[in-house]
Scaffold this active site. Structure first.
Site, PDB file in Angstrom:
ATOM      1  N   CYS A 138       0.819  -1.226   0.000  1.00 18.82           N
ATOM      2  CA  CYS A 138       0.000   0.000   0.000  1.00 18.82           C
ATOM      3  C   CYS A 138       0.845   1.266   0.000  1.00 18.82           C
ATOM      4  O   CYS A 138       0.394   2.315  -0.444  1.00 18.82           O
ATOM      5  CB  CYS A 138      -0.937  -0.004   1.194  1.00 18.82           C
ATOM      6  N   HIS A 156      -4.042   6.842   1.058  1.00 18.56           N
ATOM      7  CA  HIS A 156      -4.290   5.483   0.569  1.00 18.56           C
ATOM      8  C   HIS A 156      -5.729   5.096   0.921  1.00 18.56           C
ATOM      9  O   HIS A 156      -6.266   5.522   1.933  1.00 18.56           O
ATOM     10  CB  HIS A 156      -3.290   4.539   1.235  1.00 18.56           C
ATOM     11  N   ASN A 184      -9.959  -1.317  -2.196  1.00 17.22           N
ATOM     12  CA  ASN A 184      -8.528  -1.097  -1.973  1.00 17.22           C
ATOM     13  C   ASN A 184      -7.745  -1.698  -3.136  1.00 17.22           C
ATOM     14  O   ASN A 184      -7.679  -2.912  -3.288  1.00 17.22           O
ATOM     15  CB  ASN A 184      -8.137  -1.757  -0.643  1.00 17.22           C
TER      16      ASN A 184
HETATM   17  O1  UT7 Z   1      -4.391  -1.679   2.589  1.00 14.11           O
HETATM   18  C1  UT7 Z   1      -3.770  -2.553   3.476  1.00 14.11           C
HETATM   19  C2  UT7 Z   1      -3.984  -2.116   4.860  1.00 14.11           C
HETATM   20  N1  UT7 Z   1      -5.211  -2.710   5.328  1.00 14.11           N
HETATM   21  C3  UT7 Z   1      -5.968  -2.042   6.174  1.00 14.11           C
HETATM   22  O2  UT7 Z   1      -5.664  -0.906   6.482  1.00 14.11           O
HETATM   23  C4  UT7 Z   1      -7.155  -2.768   6.751  1.00 14.11           C
HETATM   24  C5  UT7 Z   1      -7.434  -2.287   8.136  1.00 14.11           C
HETATM   25  N2  UT7 Z   1      -8.483  -3.049   8.774  1.00 14.11           N
HETATM   26  C6  UT7 Z   1      -9.764  -2.960   8.415  1.00 14.11           C
HETATM   27  O3  UT7 Z   1     -10.087  -2.236   7.495  1.00 14.11           O
HETATM   28  C7  UT7 Z   1     -10.794  -3.702   9.228  1.00 14.11           C
HETATM   29  O4  UT7 Z   1     -10.151  -4.332  10.304  1.00 14.11           O
HETATM   30  C8  UT7 Z   1     -11.618  -4.751   8.409  1.00 14.11           C
HETATM   31  C9  UT7 Z   1     -12.529  -4.032   7.444  1.00 14.11           C
HETATM   32  C10 UT7 Z   1     -10.671  -5.663   7.665  1.00 14.11           C
HETATM   33  C11 UT7 Z   1     -12.476  -5.579   9.344  1.00 14.11           C
HETATM   34  O5  UT7 Z   1     -13.330  -4.716  10.060  1.00 14.11           O
HETATM   35  P1  UT7 Z   1     -13.437  -4.827  11.648  1.00 14.11           P
HETATM   36  O6  UT7 Z   1     -14.398  -3.827  12.064  1.00 14.11           O
HETATM   37  O7  UT7 Z   1     -12.030  -4.728  12.202  1.00 14.11           O
HETATM   38  O8  UT7 Z   1     -14.046  -6.256  11.815  1.00 14.11           O
HETATM   39  P2  UT7 Z   1     -13.507  -7.514  12.650  1.00 14.11           P
HETATM   40  O9  UT7 Z   1     -12.409  -8.177  11.910  1.00 14.11           O
HETATM   41  O10 UT7 Z   1     -13.233  -7.080  14.049  1.00 14.11           O
HETATM   42  O11 UT7 Z   1     -14.781  -8.427  12.641  1.00 14.11           O
HETATM   43  C12 UT7 Z   1     -16.001  -8.022  13.271  1.00 14.11           C
HETATM   44  C13 UT7 Z   1     -17.062  -9.040  12.921  1.00 14.11           C
HETATM   45  C14 UT7 Z   1     -16.598 -10.495  13.121  1.00 14.11           C
HETATM   46  O12 UT7 Z   1     -17.717 -11.233  13.570  1.00 14.11           O
HETATM   47  P3  UT7 Z   1     -17.899 -11.571  15.132  1.00 14.11           P
HETATM   48  O13 UT7 Z   1     -16.676 -12.330  15.525  1.00 14.11           O
HETATM   49  O14 UT7 Z   1     -18.013 -10.247  15.817  1.00 14.11           O
HETATM   50  O15 UT7 Z   1     -19.162 -12.371  15.137  1.00 14.11           O
HETATM   51  C15 UT7 Z   1     -16.245 -10.939  11.744  1.00 14.11           C
HETATM   52  O16 UT7 Z   1     -16.360 -12.315  11.566  1.00 14.11           O
HETATM   53  O17 UT7 Z   1     -17.387  -8.926  11.534  1.00 14.11           O
HETATM   54  C16 UT7 Z   1     -17.282 -10.205  10.918  1.00 14.11           C
HETATM   55  N3  UT7 Z   1     -16.883 -10.023   9.529  1.00 14.11           N
HETATM   56  C17 UT7 Z   1     -17.766  -9.916   8.529  1.00 14.11           C
HETATM   57  N4  UT7 Z   1     -19.110  -9.928   8.509  1.00 14.11           N
HETATM   58  C18 UT7 Z   1     -19.698  -9.773   7.308  1.00 14.11           C
HETATM   59  C19 UT7 Z   1     -15.633  -9.940   9.021  1.00 14.11           C
HETATM   60  N5  UT7 Z   1     -15.696  -9.761   7.687  1.00 14.11           N
HETATM   61  C20 UT7 Z   1     -17.009  -9.742   7.362  1.00 14.11           C
HETATM   62  C21 UT7 Z   1     -17.686  -9.585   6.147  1.00 14.11           C
HETATM   63  N6  UT7 Z   1     -19.037  -9.615   6.160  1.00 14.11           N
HETATM   64  N7  UT7 Z   1     -17.059  -9.408   4.966  1.00 14.11           N
END
Ligand code: UT7
Length: 336
Positions: free
Chosen positions: A116, A263, A293
């Site tokens: 990135c 980014h 992204n």
């Molecule tokens: O460019 C490279 C650099 N990358 C980044 O900067 C990414 C930074 N991180 C993020 O953008 C976020 O962490 C994500 C978008 C990847 C994830 O969002 P989050 O708010 O951190 O979600 P999480 O991983 O904490 O997951 C929360 C919940 C989980 O369910 P439970 O355990 O609470 O029941 C996940 O299983 O959301 C669930 N989940 C989804 N639900 C529906 C994770 N992905 C999905 C999905 N659809 N696609």
């Protein structure tokens, strides 16, 4: 000493639009979750019959050249940022060199794989070559085809909904105008976190018979592993640091920024930075809603669109900032 002036920006995105509703059909996700947690509504996926990482980059470069009114044969150097090259080797830079024609001019092509942060790393390298007087015209590109590596499954849904395909390019030219063009670039890395966002296989540092196995096809080691929460927490801190570093180095204040082009990894990250730096909404450019992204391509695609929309004008102070795998992070300040 010469300065590097930005004379043209361009981009290319594949035609195929994939909405969140399309992804709902492939895995357990929802438009509501994706929009709320990332801001993304749709992204582009390449068409394997006509798009390649290198030809998308050359199309973006041709747009940038046309807008700059610069002939392709003026290019002295290509700096190509991607983590999704056409081949394991050689890098996509030489493929773009071939693609562009260039009257058989055997110009060098450097490949950058800082994910990135790749575009700002590439820009910094281009800028150094111009400043030393070694090259006069440099094409800096970021191009990615992520979609062919995504797994549409519940176990990978936090990764697969985020990424998209696209390419962006910038043409830099040497100028004697003082205070014009790239004012500074700052780059950082912290390899402590290398395995928090990475693709493990097929890595070289393992026994020969373990380098490629049938088990890999079933497992997750060929897919991107991302500790999303941790990446997010580091991103918001490092973005702000890198932007402040750029401003301080140039004796500027955050109010002086005409447009921040960050980014595009998560709209929540960019909104956080905007609020932290107390910038009005119109001073931060976002298009993650439409493209997701695209890793090294997000910043040049954004610059190309922002310029075409009239949001970047001559002598505007433009700040670029990125954070990603490595971890790496970087910023650039430009007097456009
Ligand atoms: O460019 C490279 C650099 N990358 C980044 O900067 C990414 C930074 N991180 C993020 O953008 C976020 O962490 C994500 C978008 C990847 C994830 O969002 P989050 O708010 O951190 O979600 P999480 O991983 O904490 O997951 C929360 C919940 C989980 O369910 P439970 O355990 O609470 O029941 C996940 O299983 O959301 C669930 N989940 C989804 N639900 C529906 C994770 N992905 C999905 C999905 N659809 N696609």
């Amino acid at each position: 000493m010469k300065n590097s002036k930005i004379v043209g920006v361009g981009h290319y995105v594949p035609e195929n639009v994939v909405t969140n509703h399309d992804l709902e059909k492939l895995m357990d996700t929802s438009d509501e979750w994706i929009v709320e947690r990332t801001g993304i509504r749709e992204r582009r996926y390449f068409d394997y019959t006509k798009d390649t990482c290198s030809n998308m980059a050359s199309r973006a470069t041709k747009m940038a050249l046309e807008r700059a009114n610069v002939d392709v044969n003026e290019i002295d150097l290509i700096v190509f940022a991607t983590i999704t090259p056409d081949y394991m080797f050689p890098g996509s830079g030489v493929l773009m060199q071939r693609e562009l024609g260039l009257d058989k001019k055997a110009i060098p092509a450097i490949d950058i794989r800082n994910a990135c942060s790749g575009f700002i790393y590439a820009l910094s390298i281009a800028d150094q070559f111009i400043k030393t007087g070694m090259y006069k015209t440099v094409a800096v590109v970021g191009s990615e085809i992520q979609s062919s590596a995504l797994e549409f499954s519940d176990r990978q849904r936090h990764v697969s909904v985020i990424f998209g395909d696209g390419a962006g390019a910038m043409i830099l030219q040497a100028t004697d105008e003082p205070g014009k063009g790239v004012l500074s670039t700052h780059m950082h890395s912290d390899g402590t976190f290398a395995e928090e966002l990475y693709v493990k296989d097929p890595g070289s540092s393992r026994k020969r018979e373990e380098r490629m196995t049938h088990e890999m096809l079933e497992g997750l080691s060929l897919r991107a592993h991302m500790n999303g929460n941790l990446v997010f927490k580091h991103a918001v801190v490092r973005f702000t640091e890198a932007i402040m570093e750029a401003l301080t180095a140039n004796g500027k204040k955050k109010e002086d920024i005409d447009l921040l082009v960050p980014h595009q990894a998560n709209l929540r990250i960019n909104n956080f930075i905007q609020q932290k730096l107390e910038l009005s909404e119109d001073r931060v450019y976002n298009n993650i809603q439409r493209y997701g992204n695209t890793t090294a391509a997000t910043i040049p695609i954004s610059l190309s669109e922002a310029w075409a929309e009239g949001k970047i004008k001559d002598n505007d102070l433009i700040c670029l900032a990125a954070f990603g795998s490595g971890f790496t992070w970087a910023s650039a300040l430009i007097n456009w």
